[in-house]
Structure formats: structure tokens, C-alpha cells
Design an enzyme around this catalytic site. Structure first.
Site, short mmCIF file in Angstrom:
data_model
loop_
_atom_site.label_atom_id
_atom_site.label_comp_id
_atom_site.label_asym_id
_atom_site.label_seq_id
_atom_site.Cartn_x
_atom_site.Cartn_y
_atom_site.Cartn_z
CE LYS A 178 1.02 1.00 8.60
NZ LYS A 178 -0.36 1.34 8.88
C1 PLP Z 1 -1.06 0.77 7.34
C2 PLP Z 1 -2.04 -0.34 7.35
C3 PLP Z 1 -2.25 -1.12 6.20
C4 PLP Z 1 -1.65 -0.79 4.86
O1 PLP Z 1 -0.28 -0.86 4.83
P1 PLP Z 1 0.51 -0.36 3.51
O2 PLP Z 1 1.89 -0.85 3.72
O3 PLP Z 1 0.39 1.12 3.48
O4 PLP Z 1 -0.15 -1.00 2.34
C5 PLP Z 1 -3.10 -2.21 6.30
N1 PLP Z 1 -3.72 -2.50 7.46
C6 PLP Z 1 -3.56 -1.77 8.57
C7 PLP Z 1 -4.24 -2.17 9.83
C8 PLP Z 1 -2.73 -0.65 8.55
O5 PLP Z 1 -2.58 0.10 9.65
#
Ligand code: PLP
Length: 379
Positions: free
Chosen positions: A182
Site C-alpha cells: 500500500k
Molecule cells: C491489502 C488488502 C487487504 C489486507 O490488508 P492487510 O493489511 O494485509 O491485512 C484487504 N483488502 C484489500 C482490498 C487489500 O488490498
């Protein structure tokens, strides 16, 4: 070799981590509280509650919204598997509604059609940071008096109409991820924003074993404090070391989003008009942080798409397949039986994520563009 992604970390992160380690307060304490306050201010939310990641943020949000065994939650099948997993972890059933192909986000009309008397919540996913149809979904949830929860894992720095994602302008619970894929990263980490004071309190209880007194309160107390456990909780804490990184990352956010948008605009300009490449355009009234840059290869099957990606890799350029279709994974097929969502499946088979990170040089950007055009010409 040009990688797909690379977190932007620097001396500020290192200095804040060192300071935190030396302070002796390593797990959830003053830095987490500071990060929560800075995050809430950044997105215009009343409360921000840090968690260990976005999956646990979604799990707790569903719990405070009252989702439990026997309930249904409407969600897109076109997302990272964690969106639906959080629903299953509540004992509830994810009911999938297919996407709008041009946006890759859930089609509100199909969401409306999926509502049943058991529907307890709707989960809007801002896929790759591109804002979902929040107004329509909020109207749908409001009419049914059920909660709208946002999976904003990818959407920090994006804006829906005039509202920053996370401001709770359209939904009472918004969940973010700080995984390195992210934009803002703390290694792992998550955040929930809410305008509801009692939910914020309950989220804080749930993330720390249901414990009535937190470590900071106990540490600062001049009298002996005994904690109680009124509700069954979890250990979904973020650490102060992670929060220190997050504080430095938040200060970089505007610059990182601006640079990502600049690179995305260059890709758009250079790839537009190619007969095999379909671009995803920013909605006119909203702002997309370009957490991921995706293209769609028109008319290909997944084997041709994989060949395209191998061609890129042979030229030294990493790429990834587009977003998954959750219902096609074995753990969902076994639980809920075979299901078909043709728009999601076609997008999963035809989309490719291209490298996008703030440190890319002009030479890198041009190399990606040239290789993508070359490989697309061969399709
Ligand atoms: C990355 C992601 C998650 C999970 O996030 P984490 O912090 O790894 O648990 C959930 N939903 C979406 C759409 C994602 O891209």
C-alpha cells in the site's frame, strides 16, 4: 530489473524508530496514540483506532456493526481475499455482487439485487485505491438501516467527491492497510476510522483482549489499578515501533500520492490508443491515489496474458496479474459451492499490474512503456 513496487522509507522513519526504541515503550503506547491522532486529522475523521493489519481492522469493524453467525454481508468477489475472509471469520456469509467492468468496483445495482432479509452489512472495497460508488451504496445501506463498511486498504490519499476516504462522510467504519504494497507502510498495520464514539471505545477494547484498562492508563496511574475483561477480545495491537514509521510515512503522503499520479499520467498518455490496451480512467469528480497501475488486455485469455507478463519479465520488468476473483479459490468453492461472476472473472484474466513506485526514474518509466507496447503489439 524494474520491480513492481518499492516502499519509500528514509532517515525520518529511521530516526523516529530509534527514538521509540530508546524510549523503552515498544508496543501499543504513546506513539500509537500519536499516530492515531495524526491519521484522524489527516483524513478528517473523529476517531482513528490502530490495529495489527487491515484484515483485523475489517474483522473488528464487522463485529461492532453486529455481524455474526447466520448473517450475510454483501461484498465484491473482485478483491484481495482478506475482504471476504474477515466476513467468514465473523461466522457470516459473504454474498458476492459483481463489478462494473470499467471501474473494477462493485456495481450498486447488483448489490441492491443481492440484499436479503439476512443482510447485515455492505462492504465497499476501493479497489487499487479507486473510490467505489459510495453515494449509491450508502443510500442502499441507509434504506435498509444496515452498516456500510469501507475496505479502504489501498485508498489512503484518495478522495470521493469532496470527501477524503476515511472521513466517514458516507460510512461509519473505514479500514486501512499499512502493508508494504500500500502507499503508507508500517511493515504490517491497520487503522479504522469512525465517527461513532461508543464504537471507537468498543474497537479499542476488542483489539486488546477486551481489557478495560489500557497499558498507558495503568502506567500513568498513581493508584493500583485492576483491569477487568467485560468482553471477549483479541490481540490485534499495532506496536509503537510500527506507529513511529507510520508517523513519518504520513508526512510523506502528499508527495508520494502526487508522484504516483504523475507517473500514472505518463503511462496513460503513452499507452492510450493502443488497440489491445484498455486504461482505467480516474472518475471526473473523485481523486485516485494510484496505489496500483492496472491495464486490461482486450480480448485475451489468461494464457495470453501470462505470455505478455513473461515477455515483460524477459525484458527485466516485473508485473502482476490483476485482482483475483475470490469465489474461484478452493477455500471459497469448498465452503460456498461453485459460483460464477463473469465480469470479475474476465477482469481477473485480462488485467496486469505494472511497476509504479515513487523512486522510478525517467529511464525506468520509459523502459516500462516501451516494453509494454512491444509485448502488446505481439498479442
Ligand atoms: C491489502 C488488502 C487487504 C489486507 O490488508 P492487510 O493489511 O494485509 O491485512 C484487504 N483488502 C484489500 C482490498 C487489500 O488490498
Amino acid at each position: 530489473m524494474i520491480p513492481l513496487a518499492k516502499p519509500e522509507m528514509g532517515d525520518e522513519e529511521i530516526a523516529l524508530v530509534a527514538e521509540t526504541v530508546r524510549s523503552g515503550w515498544i508496543t501499543q503506547g504513546p506513539r500509537v496514540a500519536e499516530f492515531e491522532a495524526a491519521f484522524a486529522a489527516r483524513v478528517g475523521a473523529r476517531h482513528a483506532v490502530a490495529t495489527s493489519n487491515c484484515t483485523t481492522a475489517l474483522h473488528l469493524s464487522l463485529l461492532v456493526a453486529g455481524v455474526g453467525p447466520g448473517d450475510e454481508v454483501i461484498v465484491t468477489p473482485h478483491s484481495f481475499i482478506a475482504s471476504a475472509n474477515a466476513i467468514v471469520h465473523c461466522g457470516a456469509c459473504p454474498v458476492f455482487a459483481d463489478i462494473i467492468p470499467e471501474t473494477l468496483n462493485m456495481d450498486p445495482r447488483l448489490a441492491a439485487a443481492a440484499i436479503t432479509p439476512r443482510t447485515k452489512a455492505i462492504m465497499a472495497v476501493h479497489q487499487v485505491g479507486r473510490p467505489a460508488e459510495l453515494a449509491e451504496l450508502a443510500a442502499l445501506a441507509g434504506a435498509r438501516r444496515i452498516a456500510l463498511i469501507e475496505d479502504a486498504a489501498c485508498a489512503i490519499g484518495s478522495r470521493y467527491r469532496q470527501e477524503p476516504i476515511g472521513s466517514n462522510g458516507y460510512s461509519p467504519l473505514v479500514c486501512f492497510s499499512f502493508h508494504p504494497r500500500k502507499i503508507v507502510s508500517t511493515g504490517d498495520g491497520g487503522m479504522i476510522t469512525t465517527g461513532n464514539e461508543s464504537w471507537a471505545q468498543r474497537l479499542r477494547l476488542l483489539r486488546q483482549h477486551g481489557m478495560s484498562v489500557n497499558d498507558r492508563q495503568r502506567h500513568q496511574s498513581r493508584t493500583v489499578v485492576a483491569e477487568a475483561y467485560p468482553i471477549l477480545g483479541y490481540n490485534y495491537r499495532l506496536t509503537d515501533v510500527q506507529a513511529a514509521i507510520g508517523l513519518a510515512q504520513l508526512r510523506r503522503l502528499d508527495g508520494m500520492v502526487a508522484r504516483r499520479r504523475e507517473i500514472a499520467a505518463r503511462y496513460d498518455a503513452a499507452l492510450a490508443g493502443h488497440p489491445r490496451i484498455v486504461l482505467f480512467v480516474e472518475p471526473a469528480d473523485s481523486r485516485w491515489n494510484h496505489q496500483t497501475y492496472l491495464i486490461r488486455l482486450a480480448g485475451v485469455d489468461s494464457t495470453q496474458r501470462d505470455g505478455f507478463m513473461q515477455g515483460l519479465l524477459d525484458e527485466g520488468i516485473a508485473s502482476r496479474r490483476g485482482i483475483m476473483s475470490i469465489h474461484r479459490e478452493a477455500c471459497y468453492e469448498e465452503r460456498f459451492g461453485p459460483q460464477s461472476f463473469p465480469r470479475s472473472e474476465a477482469a481477473s484474466d485480462q488485467c496486469v499490474c505494472l511497476p509504479l513506485y515513487t523512486q522510478m526514474t525517467d529511464v525506468d518509466i520509459e523502459a516500462v512503456i516501451a516494453a509494454v507496447r512491444r509485448q502488446a503489439d505481439r498479442l
